[in-house]
Enzyme design. Structure first.
Site, PDB file in Angstrom:
ATOM      1  N   LYS A  33      54.659  48.582  88.668  1.00  0.00           N
ATOM      2  CA  LYS A  33      55.160  49.878  89.155  1.00  0.00           C
ATOM      3  C   LYS A  33      54.648  50.197  90.550  1.00  0.00           C
ATOM      4  O   LYS A  33      53.651  49.655  91.004  1.00  0.00           O
ATOM      5  CB  LYS A  33      54.820  50.980  88.145  1.00  0.00           C
ATOM      6  CG  LYS A  33      55.756  50.901  86.934  1.00  0.00           C
ATOM      7  CD  LYS A  33      55.726  52.116  86.046  1.00  0.00           C
ATOM      8  CE  LYS A  33      56.752  51.924  84.920  1.00  0.00           C
ATOM      9  NZ  LYS A  33      56.587  52.902  83.841  1.00  0.00           N
TER      10      LYS A  33
ATOM     11  N   ARG B 116      53.546  47.764  77.898  1.00  0.00           N
ATOM     12  CA  ARG B 116      54.925  47.307  78.170  1.00  0.00           C
ATOM     13  C   ARG B 116      54.907  46.567  79.501  1.00  0.00           C
ATOM     14  O   ARG B 116      54.635  47.174  80.542  1.00  0.00           O
ATOM     15  CB  ARG B 116      55.846  48.531  78.225  1.00  0.00           C
ATOM     16  CG  ARG B 116      57.303  48.217  78.468  1.00  0.00           C
ATOM     17  CD  ARG B 116      58.117  49.494  78.552  1.00  0.00           C
ATOM     18  NE  ARG B 116      59.522  49.193  78.777  1.00  0.00           N
ATOM     19  CZ  ARG B 116      60.045  48.960  79.973  1.00  0.00           C
ATOM     20  NH1 ARG B 116      59.283  48.999  81.056  1.00  0.00           N
ATOM     21  NH2 ARG B 116      61.325  48.675  80.086  1.00  0.00           N
TER      22      ARG B 116
HETATM   23  C1  9MG Z   1      61.917  51.933  79.884  1.00  0.00           C
HETATM   24  N1  9MG Z   1      60.622  52.150  80.496  1.00  0.00           N
HETATM   25  C2  9MG Z   1      60.280  51.932  81.801  1.00  0.00           C
HETATM   26  N2  9MG Z   1      58.996  52.267  81.994  1.00  0.00           N
HETATM   27  C3  9MG Z   1      58.519  52.701  80.801  1.00  0.00           C
HETATM   28  C4  9MG Z   1      57.288  53.192  80.362  1.00  0.00           C
HETATM   29  O1  9MG Z   1      56.265  53.337  81.194  1.00  0.00           O
HETATM   30  N3  9MG Z   1      57.153  53.542  79.070  1.00  0.00           N
HETATM   31  C5  9MG Z   1      58.204  53.423  78.210  1.00  0.00           C
HETATM   32  N4  9MG Z   1      58.005  53.791  76.928  1.00  0.00           N
HETATM   33  N5  9MG Z   1      59.408  52.972  78.572  1.00  0.00           N
HETATM   34  C6  9MG Z   1      59.556  52.626  79.842  1.00  0.00           C
END
Ligand code: 9MG
Length: 281
Positions: free
Chosen positions: A227, A261
């Site tokens: 990110k 994730r």
């Molecule tokens: C779809 N998506 C993109 N970034 C995310 C994040 O930080 N958390 C979750 N739950 N979904 C995300």
């Protein structure tokens, strides 16, 4: 069952023991406009990528057909269904890990669960009309995420007085709303939504404040992989953020996160094995 029930995450036919960190691999299903195969090619590509992520050690796969990046163009319902449903149907037959559907649309949630998804990952925290009801119908796990604004507006001018408190209050209210609709707490994980309507200072406060959000009583899912907050700290482009992403995953789990994730599954699995060994030493 572990001694601490709040670490158990029930999702469809799966029960995950989140006393140990779990890695959620990201599977983006976006059409490959340069391929002659069109839709079929993008399905094949996504399935092959997902199968590789499982071989790399992913415990969960998160499948999404609409980009959630700042300023991303929204995708219509039919298009989103056509992107994700064939991939979920195939993966439900080919891999044995919980499949998560990344969507805020109740119709996509419903179709995805029928196709074999075991988790609903909603960046809008089930706030769309009908979303809580669809989620309550079955036994899928739910990820409730915080976002200020929408992907189109969220990075324009995010403002908080106390970001940790405000995110915790939102997640607590959505948790209560889900439970009032009949969704058992064991089916829910919470996510502060890194990068969704947050400046660097907000993201860092949230990372330090994860224990306060964990105090709501449900496991935390954290998404920081590649990110822009990491790009701002390290000064690197999106494809050069592996090391920063690994640091973020390690810190997240040390601070109480339990599902990360990520794009880079193999490296993250190894890094978190070390963290897990330390936590349980
Ligand atoms: C779809 N998506 C993109 N970034 C995310 C994040 O930080 N958390 C979750 N739950 N979904 C995300």
């Amino acid at each position: 069952m572990s001694k601490n029930n709040s670490n158990q995450f029930m999702c469809g036919k799966y029960q995950l023991d989140l006393a140990h960190p779990h890695v959620m691999g990201i599977v983006n299903v976006t059409p490959d406009s340069f391929s002659d195969g069109g839709r079929y090619a993008s399905t094949e590509k996504a399935v092959a990528h997902a199968v590789q992520l499982v071989a790399d050690g992913a415990h969960i796969l998160d499948i999404g057909g609409e980009s959630t990046r700042p300023n991303a163009t929204p995708v219509g319902l039919e298009e989103e269904l056509e992107r994700v449903i064939p991939v979920i149907e195939r993966l439900a037959r080919e891999v044995d890990v919980p499949l998560s559907i990344d969507t805020y649309k109740p119709q996509v949630m419903s179709a995805a669960v029928k196709a074999g998804a075991a988790i609903i990952n909603d960046i809008r925290g089930l706030q769309e009309p009908g979303a809580v009801e669809v989620a309550a119908e079955g036994d899928a796990g739910i990820c409730i995420m915080h976002m200020q604004g929408t992907p189109q507006t969220m990075q324009q001018n995010p403002v908080y007085e106390d970001v940790v408190q405000e995110v915790a209050t939102f997640l607590s209210e959505r948790l209560q709303a889900c439970m009032a609709a009949g969704i058992k707490a064991e089916r829910i994980v919470l996510d502060p939504g890194f990068g969704f309507g947050k400046r660097t200072v907000h993201n860092l406060a949230l990372l330090n404040g994860l224990p306060d959000i964990l105090a709501l009583g449900r496991p935390l899912l954290v998404g920081l992989s590649r990110k822009s907050v990491l790009g701002q700290i390290v000064g690197s482009d999106v494809d050069q953020r592996l090391h920063a992403s690994l640091a973020a995953s390690v810190i997240s789990v040390m601070k109480g996160g339990r599902i990360v994730r990520v794009h880079d599954v193999k490296a993250t699995v190894d890094a978190l094995k070390v963290v897990d060994a330390v936590i349980h030493a």
